[in-house]
Design a protein around this motif. Sequence first.
Motif, short mmCIF file in Angstrom:
data_model
loop_
_atom_site.label_atom_id
_atom_site.label_comp_id
_atom_site.label_asym_id
_atom_site.label_seq_id
_atom_site.Cartn_x
_atom_site.Cartn_y
_atom_site.Cartn_z
N ALA A 173 -0.93 26.91 0.93
CA ALA A 173 -1.46 25.64 1.44
C ALA A 173 -2.56 25.87 2.43
CB ALA A 173 -0.33 24.84 2.08
N GLY A 174 -2.42 26.92 3.24
CA GLY A 174 -3.46 27.16 4.23
C GLY A 174 -4.79 27.45 3.59
N GLU A 175 -4.80 28.16 2.46
CA GLU A 175 -6.04 28.49 1.80
C GLU A 175 -6.65 27.25 1.16
OE1 GLU A 175 -5.21 31.59 -0.89
OE2 GLU A 175 -4.48 32.97 0.63
N ARG B 114 0.16 15.95 -1.63
CA ARG B 114 0.16 17.15 -0.78
C ARG B 114 1.18 18.18 -1.29
NH1 ARG B 114 -1.36 17.57 4.61
NH2 ARG B 114 -1.49 15.29 4.76
N VAL B 115 2.35 17.70 -1.71
CA VAL B 115 3.39 18.60 -2.19
C VAL B 115 3.00 19.20 -3.55
CG1 VAL B 115 5.79 18.72 -2.94
CG2 VAL B 115 5.20 17.44 -0.89
N ALA B 116 2.40 18.38 -4.41
CA ALA B 116 2.02 18.86 -5.74
C ALA B 116 0.98 19.98 -5.64
CB ALA B 116 1.47 17.70 -6.57
N GLU B 117 0.12 19.95 -4.62
CA GLU B 117 -0.91 20.97 -4.47
C GLU B 117 -0.32 22.37 -4.27
OE1 GLU B 117 -3.31 19.71 -1.27
OE2 GLU B 117 -4.41 18.20 -2.41
N VAL B 118 0.90 22.44 -3.74
CA VAL B 118 1.51 23.76 -3.49
C VAL B 118 2.64 24.04 -4.47
CG1 VAL B 118 0.87 23.75 -1.06
CG2 VAL B 118 3.06 22.76 -1.76
N GLY B 119 2.72 23.25 -5.54
CA GLY B 119 3.74 23.50 -6.57
C GLY B 119 5.11 22.96 -6.22
N ASP C 147 0.85 -1.17 0.00
CA ASP C 147 0.00 0.00 0.00
C ASP C 147 0.89 1.22 0.00
OD1 ASP C 147 0.65 1.20 2.24
OD2 ASP C 147 -0.81 0.38 3.53
N GLY C 148 1.00 1.92 -1.10
CA GLY C 148 1.85 3.11 -1.21
C GLY C 148 1.12 4.37 -0.85
N SER C 149 0.04 4.26 -0.03
CA SER C 149 -0.79 5.42 0.26
C SER C 149 0.00 6.52 0.94
CB SER C 149 -1.97 5.00 1.13
OG SER C 149 -1.51 4.37 2.32
N GLY C 150 0.95 6.17 1.79
CA GLY C 150 1.72 7.19 2.48
C GLY C 150 2.53 8.04 1.54
N LEU C 151 3.31 7.40 0.67
CA LEU C 151 4.14 8.14 -0.29
C LEU C 151 3.28 8.86 -1.31
CD1 LEU C 151 6.99 5.52 -0.88
CD2 LEU C 151 6.97 7.49 0.66
N GLU C 152 2.16 8.24 -1.72
CA GLU C 152 1.26 8.91 -2.66
C GLU C 152 0.65 10.15 -2.02
OE1 GLU C 152 -1.57 6.05 -3.89
OE2 GLU C 152 -0.13 4.83 -5.02
N GLY C 153 0.29 10.04 -0.75
CA GLY C 153 -0.27 11.19 -0.06
C GLY C 153 0.73 12.33 0.05
N ILE C 154 2.01 12.00 0.29
CA ILE C 154 3.04 13.04 0.35
C ILE C 154 3.18 13.72 -1.00
CG2 ILE C 154 5.53 13.39 0.61
CD1 ILE C 154 5.50 11.17 2.73
N SER C 155 3.25 12.92 -2.07
CA SER C 155 3.39 13.50 -3.41
C SER C 155 2.20 14.40 -3.76
CB SER C 155 3.52 12.38 -4.45
OG SER C 155 4.67 11.59 -4.19
#
Length: 409
Positions: A405-407, A376-381, A366-374
């Motif tokens: 990110a806060g917005e 989250r980071v992609a959302e802020v460029g 289950d790569g959910s952890g690494l996928e979640g990091i990618s």
Amino acid sequence: MSSMSPAESEGLSATATAGPHRIARSISATWWYTVSALMVFQFMVVLIWFGVQSSTDATPAALAIVGVGGLLWCASCVALLLQYRHRDDTAGAVAGWRGIIVPLAVSAAVGVGAGLASGLWIIGALPLVQALMLLNWPRGVRLRLVIVAMALMTGAMFVDLRMTDTADEATARNWWMLGFFSILLPAMTVTSLWWWDVLATLDRARAAESRLGATQERLRVATDVHDLQGHHLQVIALQLELSERLLEKDPDAALDQIRLARASVAEARQGTRDLAMRFRGVPLRDEIANAVDLLRAAGTTADAEVDPDSDHAPASVLGPIIRETTTNALRHGGGKWAHLSLTRDESRWRYEIANDSASDTTPSSDGSGLEGISRRVAEVGGSAQVHRGKHEFSIVVLVPSETTAGEKR
């Protein structure tokens, strides 16, 4: 402190479960050092047996019995040590007797055979005395036993000296060496096992501390959520009950109470968001310090490098990533070392965590952890890079200095 999202809570729970096992693995080297030291010392005693027998012109048969018996004695003591490693403080000395009966019988047989072949009481008594030192004795009993054992070996040495001609200087030197090592062996054995018991107790305490920290954090979050939601739910229940009573007599007043209940719901939602943001708003320097403490509590050698201006880094983005990657290192890393860093890289913040790989380097299904990091980071460029080596695993996260990110949350 860390936010307790469901995924992170699950990871922390797995960490608390895996912690004691990792700690147990981390002290395996110390255990084998202890066993090796005892066996080397014991083998030296067997060599001294040979020296003494050679100085008394023993027959080849007697030398063979002493030599083979000495090796069997060492093997039986290794078996007793392996049994001792998993000792239970509350169990008696004969707990798990099926595992100790054969080594004790071998040691007793070696003592009888070597004693008869050499004609020496000290050689006959030492194998069984040493085997008894390796049993799971309570602390008070063990101390008294080692005193009795040393007194017994001292008496056996003087009895043998009275029956043996030690006029020759080399023979006398071998005899005194035999006596010294034979008397010292029980004391050294008990001291080594006592040191191992202390180390194992400290590791259990460290594992308990790690679990207690996670439990206290969950309890604190649960208490805050209970107080917040309990208050608002009670108010909402009263407002709805009052509106129900006023519905027929005064519909306008009932409608006001329903509006107030809706406002209370909005307050509860906002209070929950504020509570979550309060946990997420921990300075990144403290987040990394908490991560290092957690890794060390699990037996990992961990260190960190943090930029002095880390307070200006986007904590809402990097905070959850630090917690997620720490959990990943605890669950899937090798548990020997880890290094964390947060530095400024031109107009970006660079976070990296590197750790040793476990013996099984197959990626988690289950790569959910690494996928979640990618994600989250992609959302802020930003960007996330994962490096899998044969002996090392690392994650590098690059985040722009200015994010929204806060917005987006």
